[in-house]
Design a protein around this motif. Structure first.
Motif, short mmCIF file in Angstrom:
data_model
loop_
_atom_site.label_atom_id
_atom_site.label_comp_id
_atom_site.label_asym_id
_atom_site.label_seq_id
_atom_site.Cartn_x
_atom_site.Cartn_y
_atom_site.Cartn_z
N LEU A 1 73.78 -9.18 47.97
CA LEU A 1 72.62 -10.07 48.06
C LEU A 1 71.43 -9.38 48.74
O LEU A 1 70.28 -9.58 48.35
CB LEU A 1 73.00 -11.33 48.83
N GLY A 2 71.71 -8.54 49.73
CA GLY A 2 70.63 -7.82 50.41
C GLY A 2 69.65 -8.76 51.05
O GLY A 2 70.03 -9.74 51.71
N ASN A 3 68.36 -8.50 50.84
CA ASN A 3 67.33 -9.38 51.41
C ASN A 3 66.90 -10.48 50.46
O ASN A 3 66.00 -11.26 50.77
CB ASN A 3 66.11 -8.54 51.82
N ALA A 4 67.52 -10.56 49.29
CA ALA A 4 67.17 -11.58 48.31
C ALA A 4 67.75 -12.93 48.73
O ALA A 4 68.64 -13.01 49.58
CB ALA A 4 67.69 -11.20 46.93
N THR A 5 67.24 -13.99 48.13
CA THR A 5 67.76 -15.32 48.42
C THR A 5 68.73 -15.80 47.36
O THR A 5 69.43 -16.80 47.58
CB THR A 5 66.60 -16.32 48.55
N THR A 6 68.80 -15.13 46.22
CA THR A 6 69.76 -15.49 45.18
C THR A 6 70.06 -14.26 44.32
O THR A 6 69.39 -13.24 44.42
CB THR A 6 69.21 -16.64 44.30
N MET A 7 71.08 -14.37 43.48
CA MET A 7 71.57 -13.23 42.70
C MET A 7 70.99 -13.31 41.28
O MET A 7 71.61 -13.84 40.36
CB MET A 7 73.09 -13.25 42.65
N VAL A 8 69.80 -12.78 41.09
CA VAL A 8 69.10 -12.92 39.81
C VAL A 8 69.82 -12.17 38.69
O VAL A 8 70.09 -12.74 37.61
CB VAL A 8 67.65 -12.43 39.94
N THR A 9 70.16 -10.90 38.91
CA THR A 9 70.82 -10.12 37.87
C THR A 9 72.17 -10.72 37.51
O THR A 9 72.54 -10.81 36.32
CB THR A 9 71.01 -8.66 38.32
N TYR A 10 72.91 -11.18 38.51
CA TYR A 10 74.20 -11.82 38.25
C TYR A 10 74.00 -13.07 37.40
O TYR A 10 74.78 -13.34 36.48
CB TYR A 10 74.87 -12.18 39.57
N ALA A 11 72.97 -13.85 37.73
CA ALA A 11 72.71 -15.08 36.97
C ALA A 11 72.38 -14.77 35.52
O ALA A 11 72.89 -15.41 34.59
CB ALA A 11 71.57 -15.86 37.62
N LEU A 12 71.51 -13.78 35.29
CA LEU A 12 71.14 -13.42 33.92
C LEU A 12 72.34 -12.90 33.14
O LEU A 12 72.54 -13.24 31.97
CB LEU A 12 70.03 -12.37 33.94
#
Length: 325
Positions: A203-214
């Motif tokens: 997740l790092g500094n992101a708030t959600t998992m965009v690549t995983y979602a796509l």
């Protein structure tokens, strides 16, 4: 029945696909060059996420608000887009304008690849000065991909399936396998996080998992659906298989460059962490490249008998053709 695809003669520059392709090429080059030239020249900056997790931000350059590993990965994407994605798009456009079935498939492939890249850019890269460029690329490549697929001449693709020149069963098997593997690999850390009540390590500094979602919402299901279309002998399956194959092929140089840049930036890796993913994607990329080459080769010039057969089947171009071989 008259074909709805590109005519054999050159198409005018005002043709929608031509305009969309040129806009995508121009914007993609601008975004990639900016990302490469506006690089980081400062030390990483420590940062505590909203979940209390310490991360290292890039600290400078276009990707200053991304984690160091993510910023290095985005630079790798910029390099691959500049050296592979845009040149392929222009080659595909040239073939499309000449009425080549290979050009149509390659155009759908490159538009689909760039659509995926800039969906990640617009939704997943930390907000920066190119945000509107990413949004524009997402929009134009989406409409370009849809227009390329909807407007494609299906008759040559029907003939390619009927003649057995395209390895339909091998394509379907590869897409079923790669889609399943992607879903399992991405679900594992997400399910583990839910079970243990902790965010995924990536997740790092992101708030959600965009690549995983796509990948879980679009790419993995698309691979399964495309495999099903291919097993049914539908030409739409070839148009959807091309971008999925190119995406797999482009992941290999992107992963290798990302790993090199991340190591150079000080991201800690052990040998197993580097060798495992590279070896896995090298295998997938090699098989994907071989299948993509065979797909493009099989969609080439037809014999007179194949052309006549295609004209008969063009009455229902999306209907079942002869069983795939």
């Amino acid at each position: 029945m008259a074909s709805t695809g590109p005519a054999a003669a050159r198409l005018p520059v005002r043709d929608p696909i031509t305009l969309l392709s040129l806009v995508v090429a121009l914007l993609a080059v601008s975004a990639a060059v900016t990302g490469l030239l506006w690089g980081s020249r400062a030390d990483p900056q420590p940062f505590i996420t909203a979940r209390g997790t310490p991360v290292q931000l890039n600290g400078d350059g276009l990707y200053r608000y991304d984690a160091v590993a993510a910023a290095a990965g985005q630079v790798a994407v910029d390099i691959v887009v500049l050296l592979v994605g845009v040149p392929l798009l222009l080659v595909a456009l040239r073939g499309y304008r000449r009425g080549s079935p290979r050009g149509v498939l390659l155009l759908a492939a490159t538009m689909g690849y760039l659509l995926y890249v800039y969906a990640n850019g617009a939704l997943g890269v930390a907000y920066n000065s190119l945000f509107l460029v990413y949004v524009a690329l997402l929009s134009v490549s989406l409409f370009g991909f849809c227009t390329a697929v909807v407007g494609a001449d299906r008759a040559p693709l029907v003939a390619a399936i009927a003649s057995g020149r395209v390895p339909v069963r091998a394509l379907a098997a590869f897409l079923f396998t790669s889609g399943t593997v992607t879903a399992l690999l991405w679900l594992a850390p997400l399910v583990a996080g839910l079970l243990y009540g902790a965010p995924p390590a990536m997740l790092g500094n992101a708030t959600t998992m965009v690549t995983y979602a796509l990948d879980l919402a679009v790419i993995a299901p698309a691979a399964g659906f495309t495999g099903y279309l291919l097993m049914c002998g539908r030409p739409l399956g070839l148009l959807l298989a091309a971008p999925l194959l190119l995406l797999v092929v482009a992941l290999l140089p992107t992963l290798v460059l990302s790993t090199v840049l991340q190591v150079h930036a000080g991201v800690p890796f052990d040998l197993a962490q580097m060798a495992g993913p590279v070896a896995g994607f090298a295998l997938l990329g090699s098989v994907g490249a071989a299948l993509l080459i065979r797909l493009l080769a099989g969609a080439g010039p037809r014999s007179t008998s194949e052309a006549a057969s295609a004209q008969v089947q063009a009455v229902d171009p999306d209907g079942p053709s002869t069983p795939p071989r």
